[in-house]
Design an enzyme around this catalytic site. Structure first.
Site, PDB file in Angstrom:
ATOM      1  N   ARG A 109     -93.226  -8.293 -12.106  1.00 27.09           N
ATOM      2  CA  ARG A 109     -92.623  -7.008 -11.774  1.00 27.09           C
ATOM      3  C   ARG A 109     -93.150  -5.907 -12.682  1.00 27.09           C
ATOM      4  O   ARG A 109     -93.364  -4.777 -12.228  1.00 27.09           O
ATOM      5  CB  ARG A 109     -91.098  -7.103 -11.857  1.00 27.09           C
ATOM      6  CG  ARG A 109     -90.416  -5.858 -11.308  1.00 27.09           C
ATOM      7  CD  ARG A 109     -88.925  -6.048 -11.184  1.00 27.09           C
ATOM      8  NE  ARG A 109     -88.300  -6.265 -12.484  1.00 27.09           N
ATOM      9  CZ  ARG A 109     -87.028  -6.649 -12.650  1.00 27.09           C
ATOM     10  NH1 ARG A 109     -86.265  -6.871 -11.594  1.00 27.09           N
ATOM     11  NH2 ARG A 109     -86.530  -6.817 -13.849  1.00 27.09           N
ATOM     12  N   LYS A 125     -89.681  -0.284 -12.202  1.00 27.72           N
ATOM     13  CA  LYS A 125     -88.722  -0.169 -13.308  1.00 27.72           C
ATOM     14  C   LYS A 125     -89.269   0.867 -14.289  1.00 27.72           C
ATOM     15  O   LYS A 125     -89.886   0.520 -15.294  1.00 27.72           O
ATOM     16  CB  LYS A 125     -88.522  -1.538 -13.971  1.00 27.72           C
ATOM     17  CG  LYS A 125     -87.126  -1.727 -14.526  1.00 27.72           C
ATOM     18  CD  LYS A 125     -86.860  -3.174 -14.875  1.00 27.72           C
ATOM     19  CE  LYS A 125     -85.527  -3.334 -15.545  1.00 27.72           C
ATOM     20  NZ  LYS A 125     -84.372  -3.243 -14.615  1.00 27.72           N
ATOM     21  N   GLU A 135     -78.254   1.062  -4.498  1.00 30.47           N
ATOM     22  CA  GLU A 135     -78.093   0.520  -5.846  1.00 30.47           C
ATOM     23  C   GLU A 135     -76.695   0.821  -6.376  1.00 30.47           C
ATOM     24  O   GLU A 135     -76.092   1.841  -6.025  1.00 30.47           O
ATOM     25  CB  GLU A 135     -79.099   1.169  -6.810  1.00 30.47           C
ATOM     26  CG  GLU A 135     -80.544   0.794  -6.569  1.00 30.47           C
ATOM     27  CD  GLU A 135     -81.008  -0.391  -7.422  1.00 30.47           C
ATOM     28  OE1 GLU A 135     -80.197  -0.970  -8.164  1.00 30.47           O
ATOM     29  OE2 GLU A 135     -82.198  -0.725  -7.312  1.00 30.47           O
TER      30      GLU A 135
HETATM   31  C1  LIG Z   1     -83.510  -3.883 -13.822  1.00 20.58           C
HETATM   32  C2  LIG Z   1     -82.760  -3.314 -12.682  1.00 20.58           C
HETATM   33  C3  LIG Z   1     -81.953  -4.105 -11.848  1.00 20.58           C
HETATM   34  C4  LIG Z   1     -81.684  -5.567 -12.106  1.00 20.58           C
HETATM   35  O1  LIG Z   1     -82.838  -6.375 -12.073  1.00 20.58           O
HETATM   36  P1  LIG Z   1     -82.784  -7.812 -12.725  1.00 20.58           P
HETATM   37  O2  LIG Z   1     -84.166  -8.330 -12.567  1.00 20.58           O
HETATM   38  O3  LIG Z   1     -81.802  -8.616 -11.968  1.00 20.58           O
HETATM   39  O4  LIG Z   1     -82.379  -7.633 -14.152  1.00 20.58           O
HETATM   40  C5  LIG Z   1     -81.344  -3.497 -10.758  1.00 20.58           C
HETATM   41  N1  LIG Z   1     -81.485  -2.176 -10.502  1.00 20.58           N
HETATM   42  C6  LIG Z   1     -82.239  -1.384 -11.301  1.00 20.58           C
HETATM   43  C7  LIG Z   1     -82.349   0.067 -10.982  1.00 20.58           C
HETATM   44  C8  LIG Z   1     -82.900  -1.915 -12.409  1.00 20.58           C
HETATM   45  O5  LIG Z   1     -83.638  -1.129 -13.198  1.00 20.58           O
END
Ligand SMILES: *Cc1c(COP(=O)(O)O)cnc(C)c1O
Length: 340
Positions: free
Chosen positions: A83, A185, A221
């Site tokens: 990722r 991210k 989200e």
């Molecule tokens: C990191 C994140 C998540 C959760 O991802 P995981 O891989 O389960 O930790 C969900 N939404 C957003 C906006 C994120 O930045």
């Protein structure tokens, strides 16, 4: 069992705690240099760094868990490596070899082993990989140099006294554009979430829920976590969209729901107008683990799922299975656990 430092493990929150070592590697002249552990928590970067001006930066969040036998393990770290590289591709940053990423994480955890909370406290070691564009630059273009670093700190369980539902409010703001960086991210999405988050807190909600930015009719989200809902006929449903951050926890729960709980696991549209189909709902992510959603405030009404005070049975089962796998009490699907 290895020695740990003297910390009040039971009362840890999600706060910065400086641990002795972090990993840092530089990408210079088109190649990765050999990284190393350092004790300096301050980054020394150029004033022209693209990370500072144009948001050329991305990050990850993951955890190391102490098991009953005292060993330490990571949960699906190669998924974080992939990722981060997806985020990097979107921002025109060089790829980080997956082995380099995972080895860096292991090195950081081993170097700070005394800070990995003991088994049974519910606490874990949170790891923050960070990737930034640095070096002299002023125009809008990729940086000439890059820094990949990873640091860590012990964090408490999200819910100290067991799972507790909390309430959320639908936001009028968007955190990302339909074909923007929602699936990456990157810090920019988070900068965009600070004001909506503040306004939600001011109204006594845990956080806000973002709708799909194109039509504002579907849930995307929950703050910085993904959404899931459970239907009366045993379906696990989670939204699908190019502007949702692909949560590793979410994909793990989809698999757990299907293979271990015998549910129908679906990625699909979650329309605000169809919330009545859910008998339980929750938010999921590395930091949030599973956070049960009590109710959602929409523009004209307050929608309660299972209860504002009690956690539903399916959410509880999913939580126990996930956390059991992460702490090594329950056998994990093939490849999910990597020993440090
Ligand atoms: C990191 C994140 C998540 C959760 O991802 P995981 O891989 O389960 O930790 C969900 N939404 C957003 C906006 C994120 O930045």
């Amino acid at each position: 069992m290895s020695k740990t430092v003297d910390i009040d493990w039971e009362n840890l929150g999600f706060d910065y705690i400086q641990t002795p070592y972090r990993f840092l590697a530089k990408h210079v002249n088109g190649a990765w240099q050999k990284g190393e552990l350092t004790e300096d928590p301050n980054l020394h970067i150029h004033e022209g760094s693209t990370a500072l001006h144009y948001g050329q930066q991305c990050f990850e969040g993951m955890k190391a868990y102490r098991t009953k036998d005292g060993s330490i393990q990571l949960f699906r770290p190669y998924e974080n490596a992939r990722r981060m590289n997806d985020s990097a591709r979107r921002l025109r940053m060089p790829q980080i070899p997956e082995e380099m990423f995972v080895e860096a994480i292991k090195e950081v955890v081993r170097a700070n082993e005394a800070y990995v909370p003991p088994y049974g406290t519910g606490a874990s070691l949170y790891i923050r990989p960070l990737y930034i564009g640095v070096g002299p630059n002023i125009g809008v273009k990729p940086a000439p140099e890059f820094i990949f670093t990873a640091f860590c700190m012990p964090v408490g369980p999200y819910f100290k006294g067991g799972l507790v539902p909390t309430n959320f409010v639908i936001s009028d703001y968007d955190r990302a554009a339909p074909m923007g960086t929602g699936a990456s991210k990157v810090g920019g999405n988070y900068a965009a979430s600070l004001l909506p988050g503040y306004e939600a807190h001011e109204r006594n909600f845990s956080d806000c829920i973002y709708l799909d930015p194109a039509t504002h009719t579907k849930i995307e989200e929950v703050g910085s976590a993904n959404f899931f809902g459970i239907t009366a006929d045993n379906k696990f449903i989670t939204p699908i969209s190019p502007s949702i951050l692909p949560s590793i926890t979410k994909y793990s729960l989809l698999q757990i729901a299907k293979e271990r709980l015998g549910m129908e696991a679906i990625e699909g549209d979650v329309y605000l107008s169809e919330l009545d189909q859910f008998v339980e709902a929750g938010a999921c992510g590395t930091a949030a683990v599973i956070s049960p959603i009590g109710g959602i405030q929409t523009q004209d009404k307050f929608h309660v799922f299972y209860s504002e005070t009690e956690v539903g049975p399916i959410t509880t089962k999913l939580y126990n299975e996930l956390v059991g796998i992460q702490f090594g009490d329950i056998e994990a699907p093939e490849g999910w656990i990597v020993k440090v």
